[in-house]
Design an enzyme around this catalytic site. Structure first.
Site, PDB file in Angstrom:
ATOM      1  N   ASP A 181      -3.571   2.430  -5.803  1.00  0.00           N
ATOM      2  CA  ASP A 181      -2.303   2.450  -5.066  1.00  0.00           C
ATOM      3  C   ASP A 181      -2.104   1.278  -4.116  1.00  0.00           C
ATOM      4  OD1 ASP A 181      -4.256   3.078  -3.306  1.00  0.00           O
ATOM      5  OD2 ASP A 181      -3.236   4.771  -2.393  1.00  0.00           O
ATOM      6  N   GLU A 182      -2.854   0.189  -4.251  1.00  0.00           N
ATOM      7  CA  GLU A 182      -2.607  -0.952  -3.363  1.00  0.00           C
ATOM      8  C   GLU A 182      -2.952  -2.257  -4.063  1.00  0.00           C
ATOM      9  OE1 GLU A 182      -5.387  -1.450  -0.048  1.00  0.00           O
ATOM     10  OE2 GLU A 182      -6.564   0.168  -0.938  1.00  0.00           O
ATOM     11  N   ASP A 207       0.852  -1.191   0.000  1.00  0.00           N
ATOM     12  CA  ASP A 207       0.000   0.000   0.000  1.00  0.00           C
ATOM     13  C   ASP A 207       0.890   1.243   0.000  1.00  0.00           C
ATOM     14  OD1 ASP A 207      -2.067   1.769   0.260  1.00  0.00           O
ATOM     15  OD2 ASP A 207      -2.966   0.801   2.011  1.00  0.00           O
TER      16      ASP A 207
END
Length: 418
Positions: A105-106, A15
């Site tokens: 974003d993860e 993350d």
DNA sequence: TCTGGGGTCCTAGGACCC
DNA sequence: TCTGGGGTCCTAGGACCC
């Protein structure tokens, strides 16, 4: 028979930290080490320096400035966010083919098959973080555990810029002192209800009688918590599926729902949704609208048709009729504050990139064009936009609407950490 | 100072069919 | 004729996630 070995912590959750804000600090060295917020009227993302002052996403800009007078607001570099996040995902893919991206974003990774190449999960997490730091320049936190749920919690505990590996033999010791809000599916509403009963930690939650918990939390969450506590979370890291729905929404202050307002807003939203559907070569049978009234109470109305739809004009008309229905059902509500359109029950609808068909005569003559004429109009608009950009052409009254206070790029990316 | 935008999943009730 | 049960689809609402 020998007892089964405990599972290895081979599920990783990676993350990126304060992603939008970190990208801004990467792009502009003058911003590094300073409290910054991406956004303006509302904070979309805050750097850790800003978070230290209590600034967080979703907060109004002026409130954030109050908490942190030195706060710097920066506009978003949206294509950069996408580009850098894609680079990070490519690095993750170097450690295992089993990467499941769950937002910009993860991502989850299953490294069970590659520990013989890169070493134990904790070592893989460190290599991965080094590469993202060196090659992209962004901080990323990683949690490693035997299940996705636990790995996700671990990465939250690891933030900022750290690694947490949960030994499968000591999961309860790790979980018990943590706040219940870290459990997937426990949001502010449930957290408050639990707090009312004196339950604040995962340990307290696990210790309370399951049946009474399920009674008041609902079966879904009860079983989720039970599975977590008993380590029965067996969801696999799987390749990304395709989206099940495509939608758009627009908030405006409080407005009377005049026909002109409905037309303008719904036309714009339908244009966004339908053109995205066409770009994905998809179409959907169910149209859902959401109407939020002045007091934040919201209702939905939906309609499922026999034929999948991806046409701007048809979507506009369907949405309008559904919104009118919702308004008629709530005659006491005089003002609305948000409208949304979503299309679901999606099917593939491949479109050949052919030359534009000749417009049928009825499209030229009639005020309301036929289905094939609508198709032709949409695809010619799409083609012009591909060449000259989105603003080049649109439906009358759609692009001219004063409603779009949020730039379209802003809408492309789902926001994080709110 | 009322609070942006794009999604997922779950529940419950009703219609309808077998 | 009456009754029951199961499966599936649809609609509406809500909580949650990023």
């Amino acid at each position: 028979m020998a007892p089964p070995l405990p599972p290895l912590p081979t599920i990783l959750h990676a993350d990126l930290d304060a992603f939008y804000a970190s990208v801004e600090q990467l792009l502009d060295p003058a911003l590094r080490g300073r409290p910054i917020a991406v956004g303006g009227g509302v904070v979309l993302a805050a750097s850790y320096e800003a978070k230290a002052h209590g600034v967080h996403g979703g907060m109004s800009g002026w409130r954030a400035k109050q908490l942190c007078p030195a706060l710097v607001f920066v506009g978003g570099h949206f294509s950069e966010y996408q580009r850098l996040a894609d680079q990070v995902m490519a690095i993750l893919g170097d450690f295992t083919p089993f990467v499941q991206r769950i937002s910009i974003d993860e991502a989850f990774l299953d490294v069970a098959g590659t520990v013989h190449l890169f070493g134990p999960p904790g070592a893989i997490a460190q290599q991965l973080r080094s590469r993202v730091r060196d090659e992209v320049g962004l901080p990323i936190s990683v949690g490693a555990a035997a299940t996705k749920h636990l790995a996700k919690i671990a990465s939250q505990v690891a933030k900022p810029d750290g690694v947490v590996v949960v030994d499968p033999r000591h999961e309860r010791a790790f979980l018990d002192p943590l706040p219940v809000g870290l459990v997937w599916g426990i949001g502010p509403v449930t957290q408050q209800r639990l707090a009312d009963r004196g339950i604040r930690t995962i340990g307290q939650l696990a210790a309370s009688p399951t049946d009474s918990l399920e009674q008041f939390l609902g079966r879904a969450l009860g079983s989720k918590v039970g599975a977590l506590a008993a380590n029965r979370d067996h969801r696999k890291v799987q390749p990304n599926g395709r989206a099940g729905s495509v939608g758009a929404q627009s908030a405006f202050g409080r407005c009377e729902p005049s026909p002109e307002l409905l037309r303008a807003v719904l036309g714009r939203l339908a244009d966004r949704v339908a053109s995205r559907l066409r770009a994905k070569q998809r179409a959907g049978r169910t149209v859902t609208v959401r109407v939020r009234f002045a007091g934040m109470k919201a209702v939905t109305r939906s309609r499922t048709g026999a034929q999948p739809l991806a046409t701007t004009l048809t979507l506009t008309e369907t949405a309008e009729s559904l919104v009118r229905q919702a308004l008629a059902d709530h005659p006491d509500e005089l003002q609305i504050s948000l409208l949304a359109i979503s299309v679901s029950k999606l099917v593939d609808q491949p479109v050949l990139q052919m030359e534009l068909p000749v417009l049928p005569d009825d499209a030229v003559r009639a005020g309301s064009p036929s289905g094939s004429a609508r198709w032709a109009v949409d695809h010619s608009i799409d083609a012009v936009r591909r060449r000259f950009g989105r603003a080049a052409v649109g439906y009358a009254g759609v692009e001219l609407s004063p409603m779009g206070s949020v730039p379209d790029e802003f809408r492309e990316l789902a926001e994080h950490e709110l």
